[in-house]
Design a protein around this motif. Structure first.
Motif, PDB file in Angstrom:
ATOM      1  N   THR A   1      -7.187  -8.721  -0.333  1.00  0.00           N
ATOM      2  CA  THR A   1      -7.990  -9.553  -1.236  1.00  0.00           C
ATOM      3  C   THR A   1      -7.229  -9.839  -2.523  1.00  0.00           C
TER       4      THR A   1
ATOM      5  N   ILE B   1       0.837  -1.203   0.000  1.00  0.00           N
ATOM      6  CA  ILE B   1       0.000   0.000   0.000  1.00  0.00           C
ATOM      7  C   ILE B   1       0.869   1.249   0.000  1.00  0.00           C
TER       8      ILE B   1
ATOM      9  N   LYS C   1      -4.755   5.783  -2.254  1.00  0.00           N
ATOM     10  CA  LYS C   1      -4.341   4.454  -1.814  1.00  0.00           C
ATOM     11  C   LYS C   1      -5.573   3.603  -1.507  1.00  0.00           C
ATOM     12  N   PRO C   2      -5.531   2.337  -1.923  1.00  0.00           N
ATOM     13  CA  PRO C   2      -6.666   1.460  -1.629  1.00  0.00           C
ATOM     14  C   PRO C   2      -6.679   1.065  -0.155  1.00  0.00           C
ATOM     15  N   LYS C   3      -7.803   0.526   0.274  1.00  0.00           N
ATOM     16  CA  LYS C   3      -7.929   0.054   1.654  1.00  0.00           C
ATOM     17  C   LYS C   3      -7.090  -1.211   1.836  1.00  0.00           C
ATOM     18  N   TYR C   4      -6.693  -1.434   3.073  1.00  0.00           N
ATOM     19  CA  TYR C   4      -5.917  -2.620   3.431  1.00  0.00           C
ATOM     20  C   TYR C   4      -6.632  -3.882   2.973  1.00  0.00           C
ATOM     21  N   THR C   5      -7.937  -3.952   3.214  1.00  0.00           N
ATOM     22  CA  THR C   5      -8.702  -5.161   2.867  1.00  0.00           C
ATOM     23  C   THR C   5      -8.726  -5.402   1.359  1.00  0.00           C
ATOM     24  N   THR C   6      -8.716  -4.340   0.584  1.00  0.00           N
ATOM     25  CA  THR C   6      -8.705  -4.478  -0.875  1.00  0.00           C
ATOM     26  C   THR C   6      -7.399  -5.122  -1.337  1.00  0.00           C
TER      27      THR C   6
ATOM     28  N   GLU D   1      -1.643   7.436  -5.063  1.00  0.00           N
ATOM     29  CA  GLU D   1      -2.871   7.985  -4.494  1.00  0.00           C
ATOM     30  C   GLU D   1      -3.984   7.906  -5.524  1.00  0.00           C
TER      31      GLU D   1
END
Length: 129
Positions: A50, A35, A42-47, A40
């Motif tokens: 996945t 990440i 920035k995607p979410k951690y969960t994305t 920018e």
């Protein structure tokens, strides 16, 4: 250990490829490090997590435990994936003809004289082998 890409490997989505490009560049990385290296916004951690799970399922990455987390590394070399994608592009759009592809890009793209000279030099080197 990086394996050679085989014909059973799937192509990557744009997001998956972005993650792989970072892993290839860094050698290995945690989700947080991936990440950190993304543009920018920035995607979410969960994305990203996945994407990593999908890449593991597709056979592109593996992981090792580091403390309470994981560090991910490529098991498919960037060059091998690029080679497979180039061959697919060649077969799908240019009837397998490299000369048709070069002609297409020569007509559609602004190729500088320097780039054209570099291409000719590569061809001459290959012919000399």
């Amino acid at each position: 250990m990086i394996a050679i890409m085989n014909k059973d490997l799937q192509t990557l989505t744009r997001g998956e490829e972005e993650v792989m490009q970072i892993i290839w560049q860094l050698g290995e990385a945690s989700v947080a490090q991936i990440i950190e290296n993304m543009e920018e916004p920035k995607p979410k951690y969960t994305t990203v997590a996945t994407f990593i799970k999908i890449l593991e399922n597709k056979g592109f990455v593996a992981h090792r435990a580091v403390g309470r987390g994981f560090c991910y590394y490529a098991v498919v070399a960037k060059e091998e994936y690029a080679s497979g994608m180039a061959k697919s592009l060649l077969a799908s759009y240019f009837n397998g003809s490299l000369s048709q592809m070069v002609s297409f890009f020569g007509k559609k793209e602004d190729i500088s004289v320097v780039e054209m000279d570099e291409i000719l030099e590569i061809v001459e080197q290959i012919k000399g082998k």
